[in-house]
Write a protein that holds these residues in place. Sequence first.
Motif, mmCIF file in Angstrom:
data_model
loop_
_atom_site.group_PDB
_atom_site.id
_atom_site.type_symbol
_atom_site.label_atom_id
_atom_site.label_comp_id
_atom_site.label_asym_id
_atom_site.label_seq_id
_atom_site.Cartn_x
_atom_site.Cartn_y
_atom_site.Cartn_z
ATOM 1 N N ALA A 4 18.139 46.524 -25.214
ATOM 2 C CA ALA A 4 17.023 45.929 -24.485
ATOM 3 C C ALA A 4 15.699 46.550 -24.923
ATOM 4 C CB ALA A 4 17.220 46.095 -22.983
ATOM 5 N N CYS A 5 15.702 47.870 -25.134
ATOM 6 C CA CYS A 5 14.483 48.555 -25.602
ATOM 7 C C CYS A 5 14.113 48.099 -27.003
ATOM 8 C CB CYS A 5 14.679 50.066 -25.563
ATOM 9 S SG CYS A 5 14.754 50.732 -23.904
ATOM 10 N N ALA A 6 15.114 47.956 -27.864
ATOM 11 C CA ALA A 6 14.869 47.501 -29.228
ATOM 12 C C ALA A 6 14.317 46.075 -29.222
ATOM 13 C CB ALA A 6 16.144 47.574 -30.044
ATOM 14 N N LEU A 7 14.856 45.239 -28.352
ATOM 15 C CA LEU A 7 14.378 43.857 -28.252
ATOM 16 C C LEU A 7 12.943 43.809 -27.745
ATOM 17 C CD1 LEU A 7 15.259 40.934 -28.631
ATOM 18 C CD2 LEU A 7 15.988 40.928 -26.262
ATOM 19 N N LEU A 8 12.610 44.674 -26.795
ATOM 20 C CA LEU A 8 11.260 44.739 -26.262
ATOM 21 C C LEU A 8 10.268 45.203 -27.330
ATOM 22 C CD1 LEU A 8 9.384 44.517 -23.789
ATOM 23 C CD2 LEU A 8 9.887 46.926 -23.349
ATOM 24 N N VAL A 9 10.641 46.213 -28.091
ATOM 25 C CA VAL A 9 9.779 46.708 -29.171
ATOM 26 C C VAL A 9 9.595 45.638 -30.232
ATOM 27 C CG1 VAL A 9 9.665 48.374 -31.064
ATOM 28 C CG2 VAL A 9 10.294 49.133 -28.770
ATOM 29 N N LEU A 10 10.644 44.910 -30.552
ATOM 30 C CA LEU A 10 10.555 43.830 -31.528
ATOM 31 C C LEU A 10 9.630 42.711 -31.035
ATOM 32 C CD1 LEU A 10 11.616 42.634 -34.213
ATOM 33 C CD2 LEU A 10 13.375 41.502 -32.842
ATOM 34 N N ALA A 11 9.751 42.347 -29.757
ATOM 35 C CA ALA A 11 8.902 41.293 -29.200
ATOM 36 C C ALA A 11 7.435 41.716 -29.192
ATOM 37 C CB ALA A 11 9.363 40.943 -27.787
ATOM 38 N N LEU A 12 7.156 42.963 -28.807
ATOM 39 C CA LEU A 12 5.779 43.456 -28.806
ATOM 40 C C LEU A 12 5.222 43.531 -30.222
ATOM 41 C CD1 LEU A 12 5.926 46.236 -26.078
ATOM 42 C CD2 LEU A 12 4.825 44.004 -25.926
ATOM 43 N N GLY A 13 6.049 43.912 -31.165
ATOM 44 C CA GLY A 13 5.619 43.955 -32.563
ATOM 45 C C GLY A 13 5.273 42.572 -33.092
ATOM 46 N N TYR A 15 4.330 40.023 -31.279
ATOM 47 C CA TYR A 15 3.108 39.572 -30.613
ATOM 48 C C TYR A 15 1.877 40.240 -31.209
ATOM 49 C CZ TYR A 15 -0.198 38.266 -26.990
ATOM 50 O OH TYR A 15 -1.287 37.772 -26.326
ATOM 51 N N ALA A 16 1.996 41.508 -31.586
ATOM 52 C CA ALA A 16 0.879 42.224 -32.208
ATOM 53 C C ALA A 16 0.530 41.598 -33.553
ATOM 54 C CB ALA A 16 1.221 43.698 -32.376
ATOM 55 N N VAL A 17 1.529 41.226 -34.323
ATOM 56 C CA VAL A 17 1.287 40.560 -35.611
ATOM 57 C C VAL A 17 0.650 39.196 -35.374
ATOM 58 C CG1 VAL A 17 2.435 39.522 -37.612
ATOM 59 C CG2 VAL A 17 3.075 41.808 -36.844
ATOM 60 N N LEU A 18 1.122 38.466 -34.381
ATOM 61 C CA LEU A 18 0.551 37.159 -34.058
ATOM 62 C C LEU A 18 -0.917 37.288 -33.657
ATOM 63 C CD1 LEU A 18 1.048 34.112 -33.602
ATOM 64 C CD2 LEU A 18 1.585 34.681 -31.243
ATOM 65 N N CYS A 19 -1.234 38.308 -32.856
ATOM 66 C CA CYS A 19 -2.629 38.521 -32.444
ATOM 67 C C CYS A 19 -3.511 38.896 -33.625
ATOM 68 C CB CYS A 19 -2.710 39.612 -31.380
ATOM 69 S SG CYS A 19 -2.097 39.079 -29.778
ATOM 70 N N LEU A 55 -9.370 33.548 -26.589
ATOM 71 C CA LEU A 55 -8.935 34.765 -27.249
ATOM 72 C C LEU A 55 -7.657 35.256 -26.577
ATOM 73 C CD1 LEU A 55 -9.973 36.559 -29.531
ATOM 74 C CD2 LEU A 55 -11.115 37.944 -27.835
ATOM 75 N N ARG A 56 -6.650 35.582 -27.371
ATOM 76 C CA ARG A 56 -5.379 36.043 -26.810
ATOM 77 C C ARG A 56 -5.555 37.356 -26.053
ATOM 78 N NH1 ARG A 56 -1.000 33.292 -29.077
ATOM 79 N NH2 ARG A 56 -1.569 32.171 -30.947
ATOM 80 N N ILE A 57 -4.702 37.602 -25.078
ATOM 81 C CA ILE A 57 -4.774 38.802 -24.254
ATOM 82 C C ILE A 57 -4.591 40.055 -25.105
ATOM 83 C CG2 ILE A 57 -3.653 40.058 -22.378
ATOM 84 C CD1 ILE A 57 -3.000 37.307 -21.168
ATOM 85 N N GLY A 58 -3.658 40.016 -26.030
ATOM 86 C CA GLY A 58 -3.430 41.163 -26.901
ATOM 87 C C GLY A 58 -4.635 41.474 -27.770
ATOM 88 N N ARG A 59 -5.336 40.445 -28.225
ATOM 89 C CA ARG A 59 -6.523 40.662 -29.042
ATOM 90 C C ARG A 59 -7.663 41.219 -28.199
ATOM 91 N NH1 ARG A 59 -7.106 41.243 -34.498
ATOM 92 N NH2 ARG A 59 -9.334 41.316 -34.832
#
Length: 74
Positions: A4-13, A15-19, A55-59
């Motif tokens: 679950a932690c690995a999946l969360l880190v992958l999803a955040l990564g 999203y960061a690339v998308l932003c 503007l995206r929230i992450g950006r």
Amino acid sequence: MLAACALLVLALGCYAVLCAVKPFALCRKCRGAGQIERFRKVRTCPRCRGHKLRLRIGRRAHNAWRRTYSEGAR
């Protein structure tokens, strides 16, 4: 738990690339039309002001972090 932690880190990564690649997304209120219908009248979308993008929230978070970092380095 580890998966679950690995999946969360992958999803955040992802999203960061998308932003970073595409910082703007379609406005959620008007769905990218730039106009909304209110009380049977077509008006400019108040959230995006007719620009159709937001503007995206992450950006926004990244921009705030960079602004704080650069002001602290002065």
